[in-house]
Scaffold this active site. Sequence first.
Site, mmCIF file in Angstrom:
data_model
loop_
_atom_site.group_PDB
_atom_site.id
_atom_site.type_symbol
_atom_site.label_atom_id
_atom_site.label_comp_id
_atom_site.label_asym_id
_atom_site.label_seq_id
_atom_site.Cartn_x
_atom_site.Cartn_y
_atom_site.Cartn_z
ATOM 1 N N GLU A 36 -84.009 -53.637 -46.944
ATOM 2 C CA GLU A 36 -84.021 -54.942 -47.616
ATOM 3 C C GLU A 36 -82.605 -55.464 -47.841
ATOM 4 O OE1 GLU A 36 -85.404 -52.165 -48.749
ATOM 5 O OE2 GLU A 36 -87.574 -52.417 -48.596
ATOM 6 N N ARG A 168 -92.423 -45.626 -42.488
ATOM 7 C CA ARG A 168 -91.527 -44.470 -42.465
ATOM 8 C C ARG A 168 -92.353 -43.226 -42.733
ATOM 9 N NH1 ARG A 168 -88.970 -47.785 -40.549
ATOM 10 N NH2 ARG A 168 -86.993 -48.742 -41.150
ATOM 11 N N LYS A 225 -92.804 -57.640 -32.873
ATOM 12 C CA LYS A 225 -91.568 -57.226 -32.203
ATOM 13 C C LYS A 225 -91.893 -56.320 -31.030
ATOM 14 C CE LYS A 225 -90.296 -55.833 -36.312
ATOM 15 N NZ LYS A 225 -89.542 -55.130 -37.377
ATOM 16 N N ASP A 258 -84.205 -55.272 -39.003
ATOM 17 C CA ASP A 258 -83.793 -56.042 -40.185
ATOM 18 C C ASP A 258 -83.004 -57.286 -39.764
ATOM 19 O OD1 ASP A 258 -84.918 -53.957 -41.669
ATOM 20 O OD2 ASP A 258 -83.021 -52.862 -41.708
HETATM 21 O O1 KDG Z 1 -84.437 -50.557 -41.315
HETATM 22 C C1 KDG Z 1 -83.349 -49.693 -41.480
HETATM 23 C C2 KDG Z 1 -83.588 -48.845 -42.670
HETATM 24 O O2 KDG Z 1 -84.642 -47.984 -42.398
HETATM 25 C C3 KDG Z 1 -82.398 -48.032 -43.059
HETATM 26 O O3 KDG Z 1 -81.299 -48.865 -43.350
HETATM 27 C C4 KDG Z 1 -82.635 -47.067 -44.181
HETATM 28 O O4 KDG Z 1 -84.024 -48.231 -45.738
HETATM 29 C C5 KDG Z 1 -83.869 -47.297 -45.017
HETATM 30 C C6 KDG Z 1 -84.946 -46.314 -44.923
HETATM 31 O O5 KDG Z 1 -85.654 -46.154 -45.927
HETATM 32 O O6 KDG Z 1 -85.127 -45.706 -43.886
#
Ligand code: KDG
Length: 316
Positions: A36, A168, A225, A258
């Site tokens: 973010e 993630r 994307k 991002d």
């Molecule tokens: O989108 C990039 C992000 O993943 C990185 O900057 C780190 O926020 C992050 C994460 O939680 O992986």
Amino acid sequence: SMEVVTFGETMVMFNPDSTGPLRYVHNYNKTIAGAESNVAIALARLGHQVGWFSKLGDDEFGRYIKSVIMGEGVDVSRVVVDESRQTGLVFKERFAHVNPNVYYYRKHSAASNINIEDLDMAYIQLAKILHITGITPALSDVNKKTAYHIMEKAKEKGVLISFDPNIRLKLWRAEEARTTILDMAKQSDIIFPGIDEGELLLGMDDYQEITHSFLEMGNKLVVTKLGKKGCYVASKDEQVYIEGYVVEKPEDTVGAGDGFAAGFLSGLLRNLSLRECGQLANAVGAMATLVRGDMEGFPTMSQVKNFMGIEKYIDR
Ligand code: KDG
């Protein structure tokens, strides 16, 4: 008031000088990471009024993060400090020919304890766009609650909700990620799914099918994307595929998504056509991969114009 506000955890990132397993790495470059704040920094570089907030530890890493983001021209006046918790960290592990690994040290971090009482709701409700990601609800139940609350309150005042699923799988189980992110997707206005996120969330691999599914969930705009192939943008009345830029030797792909989201939002704020928004998004995303670090490669508007070879976008 801000054109865009965004919130989510930012960590100090240690990025190795050399490639290979971390146990053999001796030197790291210290920088910051956080999806973010990356979007906020990219938007600030493109000339927008943007605010980022989160919770930081009362420690040197927290002070460092705040000063870096402030130095990029992002409003950090709503950042709060948690005296009993520490700022989160992340280590990147780089390899010559594959995407980097990340190792998080963020469990029980200050940012994962951001409460509703920590928020300045009026500040959020005055923005044109609220940008959030699927990383925040993965961090803790408190964050999940806060994220939902912010979305709901922003929506009440007609703030446009921009959402990047940013799955993630190091942070939560796929099943929980899927349920929560689909639920958030239903409440957003603009969504930025990656093609593999579409697969994980919907079990589809066709980008048009993925895009139309998110439209049916109620999004006004779906921006799918496709990596180096570019993106596919759809609203109720318009669908357009926009070819991407091929970067021969990317230096660091983390942060490209991002930059892409920031480019697209910048286009919307400038009232560009969907095609032009997609072109700008593709270009900012591509440029982000040219420089090591998650946010260091984001361009200014004149740099991105040069990259695209056009003179069309008006600088503010
Ligand atoms: O989108 C990039 C992000 O993943 C990185 O900057 C780190 O926020 C992050 C994460 O939680 O992986």
